[in-house]
Scaffold this motif. Structure first.
Motif, PDB file in Angstrom:
ATOM      1  N   ASN A  71      -7.625 -16.549  38.261  1.00 19.65           N
ATOM      2  CA  ASN A  71      -6.338 -16.515  37.532  1.00 19.65           C
ATOM      3  C   ASN A  71      -5.834 -14.937  37.639  1.00 19.65           C
ATOM      4  O   ASN A  71      -4.541 -15.048  37.891  1.00 19.65           O
ATOM      5  CB  ASN A  71      -6.458 -16.724  35.915  1.00 19.65           C
ATOM      6  CG  ASN A  71      -6.535 -18.301  35.858  1.00 19.65           C
ATOM      7  OD1 ASN A  71      -5.920 -19.038  36.253  1.00 19.65           O
ATOM      8  ND2 ASN A  71      -7.476 -18.565  34.995  1.00 19.65           N
ATOM      9  N   ASN A  72      -6.544 -13.954  37.407  1.00 27.19           N
ATOM     10  CA  ASN A  72      -6.322 -12.814  37.593  1.00 27.19           C
ATOM     11  C   ASN A  72      -5.846 -12.355  38.915  1.00 27.19           C
ATOM     12  O   ASN A  72      -4.597 -11.456  39.266  1.00 27.19           O
ATOM     13  CB  ASN A  72      -7.508 -11.849  37.291  1.00 27.19           C
ATOM     14  CG  ASN A  72      -7.718 -11.740  35.737  1.00 27.19           C
ATOM     15  OD1 ASN A  72      -6.830 -11.917  35.037  1.00 27.19           O
ATOM     16  ND2 ASN A  72      -9.060 -11.335  35.284  1.00 27.19           N
ATOM     17  N   ALA A  73      -6.554 -13.036  40.112  1.00 26.96           N
ATOM     18  CA  ALA A  73      -6.046 -12.595  41.384  1.00 26.96           C
ATOM     19  C   ALA A  73      -4.673 -13.375  41.717  1.00 26.96           C
ATOM     20  O   ALA A  73      -3.864 -12.477  42.360  1.00 26.96           O
ATOM     21  CB  ALA A  73      -7.333 -13.403  42.258  1.00 26.96           C
ATOM     22  N   SER A 130      -1.339 -17.275  46.612  1.00 26.08           N
ATOM     23  CA  SER A 130      -1.506 -17.533  45.035  1.00 26.08           C
ATOM     24  C   SER A 130      -1.869 -18.739  44.620  1.00 26.08           C
ATOM     25  O   SER A 130      -2.535 -18.963  43.673  1.00 26.08           O
ATOM     26  CB  SER A 130      -0.146 -17.063  44.499  1.00 26.08           C
ATOM     27  OG  SER A 130       0.861 -17.896  44.729  1.00 26.08           O
ATOM     28  N   MET A 131      -1.345 -19.669  45.439  1.00 28.03           N
ATOM     29  CA  MET A 131      -1.502 -20.939  45.007  1.00 28.03           C
ATOM     30  C   MET A 131      -3.135 -21.532  45.253  1.00 28.03           C
ATOM     31  O   MET A 131      -3.766 -22.338  44.314  1.00 28.03           O
ATOM     32  CB  MET A 131      -0.828 -22.171  45.698  1.00 28.03           C
ATOM     33  CG  MET A 131       0.746 -22.257  45.241  1.00 28.03           C
ATOM     34  SD  MET A 131       0.968 -22.883  43.429  1.00 28.03           S
ATOM     35  CE  MET A 131       0.685 -24.525  43.609  1.00 28.03           C
ATOM     36  N   ILE A 132      -3.681 -21.088  46.349  1.00 28.56           N
ATOM     37  CA  ILE A 132      -5.001 -21.292  46.463  1.00 28.56           C
ATOM     38  C   ILE A 132      -6.092 -20.765  45.463  1.00 28.56           C
ATOM     39  O   ILE A 132      -6.865 -21.322  44.931  1.00 28.56           O
ATOM     40  CB  ILE A 132      -5.454 -20.676  48.047  1.00 28.56           C
ATOM     41  CG1 ILE A 132      -4.944 -21.419  49.119  1.00 28.56           C
ATOM     42  CG2 ILE A 132      -7.074 -20.627  47.941  1.00 28.56           C
ATOM     43  CD1 ILE A 132      -5.270 -21.076  50.390  1.00 28.56           C
ATOM     44  N   PHE A 133      -5.522 -19.409  45.036  1.00 29.52           N
ATOM     45  CA  PHE A 133      -6.536 -18.767  44.062  1.00 29.52           C
ATOM     46  C   PHE A 133      -5.997 -19.749  42.575  1.00 29.52           C
ATOM     47  O   PHE A 133      -7.027 -19.781  41.953  1.00 29.52           O
ATOM     48  CB  PHE A 133      -5.770 -17.341  43.846  1.00 29.52           C
ATOM     49  CG  PHE A 133      -6.580 -16.333  44.592  1.00 29.52           C
ATOM     50  CD1 PHE A 133      -7.902 -15.929  44.350  1.00 29.52           C
ATOM     51  CD2 PHE A 133      -6.253 -15.973  45.849  1.00 29.52           C
ATOM     52  CE1 PHE A 133      -8.668 -15.128  45.098  1.00 29.52           C
ATOM     53  CE2 PHE A 133      -6.722 -15.285  46.708  1.00 29.52           C
ATOM     54  CZ  PHE A 133      -7.954 -14.863  46.314  1.00 29.52           C
ATOM     55  N   GLN A 134      -4.872 -20.249  42.535  1.00 33.01           N
ATOM     56  CA  GLN A 134      -4.704 -20.670  41.089  1.00 33.01           C
ATOM     57  C   GLN A 134      -5.114 -22.165  41.131  1.00 33.01           C
ATOM     58  O   GLN A 134      -5.883 -22.588  40.174  1.00 33.01           O
ATOM     59  CB  GLN A 134      -3.004 -20.747  40.818  1.00 33.01           C
ATOM     60  CG  GLN A 134      -2.728 -21.093  39.475  1.00 33.01           C
ATOM     61  CD  GLN A 134      -3.292 -20.150  38.546  1.00 33.01           C
ATOM     62  OE1 GLN A 134      -2.892 -18.856  38.479  1.00 33.01           O
ATOM     63  NE2 GLN A 134      -4.067 -20.421  37.638  1.00 33.01           N
TER      64      GLN A 134
END
Length: 328
Positions: free
Chosen positions: A98-100, A304-308
């Motif tokens: 989430n933070n990333a 960002s979507m991969i991390f989320q």
């Protein structure tokens, strides 16, 4: 598939390694295509492997950086294993992911805001022939070149946006949304009251709107704010929803993001790399010089979507592991 601890560990590992490998892929893309460094394939070719890539001759320093580039992929495979070992007890935390995602989006938002304001200002004074009197004839001529403006104006503002994102906490969506409304209002006022309109004004609104639409997707996923059109999902138990979310993330969400990155960044002539490497601009000569950055928006969206998605999967797996049922 999700009944055993081993299967859940595999799902966690795939999601985590995918997120870190995407970061390594994007980093190496710029190092390879902008600075002509060997990358993974070039390094492997230099040590005796054979791939369908040009066998360029690299110096010692370039090969040293190529080894570093290759090690980033190794780290992307090893680091998730270390995370899983350190979080052996369920539920595993999604805070890192989430933070990333939040950090990536925040840096991109601030960079887009700064670049939009400064580039629009340069375009305005250039249209009104005030730029030579402000910066001199030579610099004014250089600022009319997309590559010069991209390197010496946009890049410093990009790094400034990254620095601001580390000093602030949270994602400032409200500021960019407010600027979009202000930009549209300015177009209406100048067009219908003063009969004045220039190409850069529409470019600025499109630039910011595209950023808001693509960058906010990860935050909206975190808050479960995306519109769902379903018939059965809403009535299912929470654990069943988590199983479906896990399957959807592994087989649809993360692969879609990788498809964007691979199709857009595999080579210099790919859909994302080509506009970025050539500082592509719109056909309007006196518009903003930010079209190439709008291609880069897809990189921010996918990463960002991969991390989320990974954080989403960890939360869903936590529900499965704890056998949480719908309390509503």
């Amino acid at each position: 598939m999700l009944s055993s601890q081993f299967s859940r560990n595999i799902c966690h590992y795939i999601a985590l390694s995918s997120a870190f490998a995407a970061s390594a892929f994007i980093l190496n893309n710029f190092l390879t295509h902008i600075f002509a460094l060997p990358g993974l394939y070039g390094t492997l070719n230099a040590v005796g492997f054979s791939f369908d890539t040009p066998e360029d001759t690299y110096g010692g320093f370039a090969l040293f950086i190529g080894i570093f580039q290759s090690l980033t992929y190794v780290a992307a495979l090893v680091y998730p294993y270390m995370i899983l070992r350190s979080q052996s007890a369920a539920p595993r935390s999604s805070a890192l992911m989430n933070n990333a995602a939040a950090r990536i989006v925040s840096a991109a938002f601030w960079a887009v805001m700064l670049i939009g304001i400064v580039d629009a200002a340069i375009s305005f004074v250039r249209i009104e022939n005030m730029l030579p009197s402000i910066v001199g004839a030579d610099l004014a001529l250089s600022l009319g070149k997309p590559s010069f403006r991209g390197v010496y104006v946009h890049m410093p503002l990009l790094f400034a946006g990254i620095a601001i994102s580390f000093m602030r906490r949270g994602v400032d969506f409200i500021w960019l949304a407010s600027l979009i409304v202000f930009g549209e209002l300015l177009i209406v006022i100048t067009r219908f009251i003063f009969s004045y309109e220039q190409a850069f004004m529409g470019d600025l609104v499109r630039f910011w709107y595209a950023a808001l639409f693509l960058f906010a997707s990860a935050y909206t996923l975190k808050e479960d704010g995306h519109v769902r059109v379903d018939v059965f999902y809403a009535g299912l138990e929470r654990r069943t929803k988590s199983i479906l979310n896990t399957i959807g993330t592994l087989f649809f969400g993360i692969p879609l993001c990788w498809l964007i990155l691979i199709r857009g960044m595999w080579g210099k002539s790919s859909l994302i790399n080509s506009p970025m490497m050539n500082f592509e601009t719109s056909m309007s000569g006196f518009g903003m010089y930010v079209k190439y950055l709008m291609a880069a928006f897809l990189i921010i969206f996918a990463l960002s979507m991969i991390f989320q998605f990974t954080a989403y999967l960890l939360n869903s797996m936590a529900d499965i592991e704890e056998k949480i049922t719908d309390d509503v």
